[in-house]
Design an enzyme around this catalytic site. Sequence first.
Site, short mmCIF file in Angstrom:
data_model
loop_
_atom_site.label_atom_id
_atom_site.label_comp_id
_atom_site.label_asym_id
_atom_site.label_seq_id
_atom_site.Cartn_x
_atom_site.Cartn_y
_atom_site.Cartn_z
N HIS A 293 -11.26 1.95 -2.00
CA HIS A 293 -11.01 0.76 -1.20
C HIS A 293 -10.45 -0.33 -2.08
O HIS A 293 -10.85 -0.47 -3.23
CB HIS A 293 -12.30 0.27 -0.53
N ASP B 293 -13.59 5.14 6.86
CA ASP B 293 -12.92 6.23 7.57
C ASP B 293 -13.52 7.60 7.31
O ASP B 293 -13.32 8.52 8.09
CB ASP B 293 -11.43 6.26 7.19
N HIS C 8 -4.11 3.31 5.47
CA HIS C 8 -4.94 2.34 6.23
C HIS C 8 -5.65 3.14 7.32
O HIS C 8 -6.43 4.04 7.02
CB HIS C 8 -4.01 1.23 6.73
C1 LIG Z 1 -7.46 2.57 -0.14
C2 LIG Z 1 -6.60 2.73 -1.39
C3 LIG Z 1 -5.13 2.61 -0.98
C4 LIG Z 1 -6.96 1.57 -2.32
O1 LIG Z 1 -6.30 1.79 -3.43
P1 LIG Z 1 -5.95 0.77 -4.58
O2 LIG Z 1 -6.74 -0.46 -4.54
O3 LIG Z 1 -4.48 0.63 -4.56
O4 LIG Z 1 -6.48 1.60 -5.79
P2 LIG Z 1 -5.59 2.55 -6.63
O5 LIG Z 1 -4.77 3.44 -5.76
O6 LIG Z 1 -4.88 1.69 -7.61
O7 LIG Z 1 -6.70 3.41 -7.32
C5 LIG Z 1 -7.35 3.12 -8.54
C6 LIG Z 1 -7.69 4.43 -9.20
O8 LIG Z 1 -8.59 5.16 -8.35
C7 LIG Z 1 -7.98 6.38 -7.93
N1 LIG Z 1 -8.24 6.54 -6.51
C8 LIG Z 1 -8.33 5.57 -5.58
N2 LIG Z 1 -8.57 6.10 -4.39
C9 LIG Z 1 -8.62 7.43 -4.57
C10 LIG Z 1 -8.82 8.50 -3.69
N3 LIG Z 1 -9.03 8.29 -2.40
N4 LIG Z 1 -8.80 9.75 -4.20
C11 LIG Z 1 -8.59 9.97 -5.51
N5 LIG Z 1 -8.39 8.98 -6.39
C12 LIG Z 1 -8.40 7.72 -5.93
C13 LIG Z 1 -6.50 6.19 -8.15
O9 LIG Z 1 -5.84 7.43 -8.33
C14 LIG Z 1 -6.48 5.33 -9.37
O10 LIG Z 1 -6.72 6.13 -10.49
P3 LIG Z 1 -5.92 5.88 -11.87
O11 LIG Z 1 -6.32 4.49 -12.27
O12 LIG Z 1 -6.41 6.97 -12.73
O13 LIG Z 1 -4.47 5.98 -11.50
C15 LIG Z 1 -6.87 4.07 -2.10
O14 LIG Z 1 -8.21 4.13 -2.49
C16 LIG Z 1 -6.50 5.25 -1.22
O15 LIG Z 1 -5.34 5.62 -1.15
N6 LIG Z 1 -7.52 5.87 -0.54
C17 LIG Z 1 -7.26 6.97 0.34
C18 LIG Z 1 -6.78 6.46 1.69
C19 LIG Z 1 -7.89 5.82 2.48
O16 LIG Z 1 -8.98 6.35 2.59
N7 LIG Z 1 -7.56 4.66 3.08
C20 LIG Z 1 -8.47 3.95 3.93
C21 LIG Z 1 -8.93 2.69 3.27
S1 LIG Z 1 -10.19 1.90 4.23
#
Ligand SMILES: CC(C)(COP(=O)(O)OP(=O)(O)OC[C@H]1O[C@@H](n2cnc3c(N)ncnc32)[C@H](O)[C@@H]1OP(=O)(O)O)[C@@H](O)C(=O)NCCC(=O)NCCS
Length: 373
Positions: free
Chosen positions: A259, A310, A220
Amino acid sequence: MTAAGKGLEGVVASQTSLSFIDGQEGILAYRGYDIHDLAPNASFLESVFLLWNDRLPTREELASFEAELAGLRAVEPGTLEGLSGIPRDTVPMAALRTGLSLEGIFDPDAEDNSPEANLRKAKRLVARTPTIIAAAHRLRQGHDPLDPDPSLSIAADFVRMANGEPGTDEAAAALDRTLLLYLDHGFNASTFACRVIAATLGDMHSAVTGGVGALKGSLHGGANAKAMETILEIGEPENLGPWLEKAFAEKRKVMGFGHRVYKTKDPRAKHLKAMSEQLTKQAGLETLFEISSELENQMVGQKGINANVDFYCATVYYALGVPIDLYTPLFGMGRMGGWTAHVMEQHADNRLIRPRAEYVGKNDLPWIAIDDR
Ligand SMILES: CC(C)(COP(=O)(O)OP(=O)(O)OC[C@H]1O[C@@H](n2cnc3c(N)ncnc32)[C@H](O)[C@@H]1OP(=O)(O)O)[C@@H](O)C(=O)NCCC(=O)NCCS
């Protein structure tokens, strides 16, 4: 009974009139006003007024709102005393969490959840969050905290209190815009945490303290600091290709990308990218912007994953000279306007938030006396 998706994705938990998000179209609006109109035209406190009052302030109303909050910036002596007793290496988000909790102990309206008391507390919280962050930052450097200067804007005074000397008007304006962009975002994890606490009829300070705890995590709010560490780790544009290849091979999450709600560009990133380009150039840090925009191109091109709020905020803060571990507290400084608005909205039409869990453990085990185990 089957559980909703593991992270509650797609679940509409309740209603709000505060911010609207369309994750498919990439739209964010506060109280009906598009972020693309607010970001270049409004100030942070103007947007807080909008969120709390459901209308834009007149010039006079804004001036009096700013003056009122400026007069509330000084934190309780007991809060400063408490902060001076924490270890110097306390991470700033933990210091903020503690500072807000202490404020809740001393607040004259602490146990009053009436709309009037909530608004008074919301004003104190938005006004004092910068003071707490700056005080904890000064204390860890072995300096005394500085008293607020109500003649300065909220952003300019934060820069002065944190650095010990005034910053430029441009730095204050840039910081102010990031606070506006961080202000509110539907039922994100920290806001939802605040609402869950508020819905037990917990008080506003308890709710926002919980919000800080949720924001602290790297999935987050912690992502802005992690994004900066990533950009610095890459270091040079030519390192990007191999770095990314390795990150993909290790299935590493690239911080500042992806996201839960936006399946297209995060509308806030557009403004932060423009600010990052300008500020890194002025600071002679063009290489960081070059790495960032190429990383974005590669993430979009190879994975279809966009930069979130971010990502470009990281280089904005870096170019402004903000220490990396203060990035997430600054996110909290902006989000405080939203958290408090959500607590007020929750208390105005409350129902306990208490979902069920799908039980997947064992059943019907025979009792074993303690001596027989
Ligand atoms: C924000 C976040 C938690 C949302 O994730 P989510 O809705 O749970 O999506 P998922 O983690 O299920 O991701 C879906 C796919 O995209 C990929 N993905 C998502 N965000 C990614 C990232 N930042 N880097 C690399 N791959 C990513 C996942 O590995 C997944 O791939 P797969 O289907 O091959 O396993 C995730 O994008 C993340 O961890 N981002 C990095 C942290 C961040 O920037 N947070 C601030 C959010 S405002």
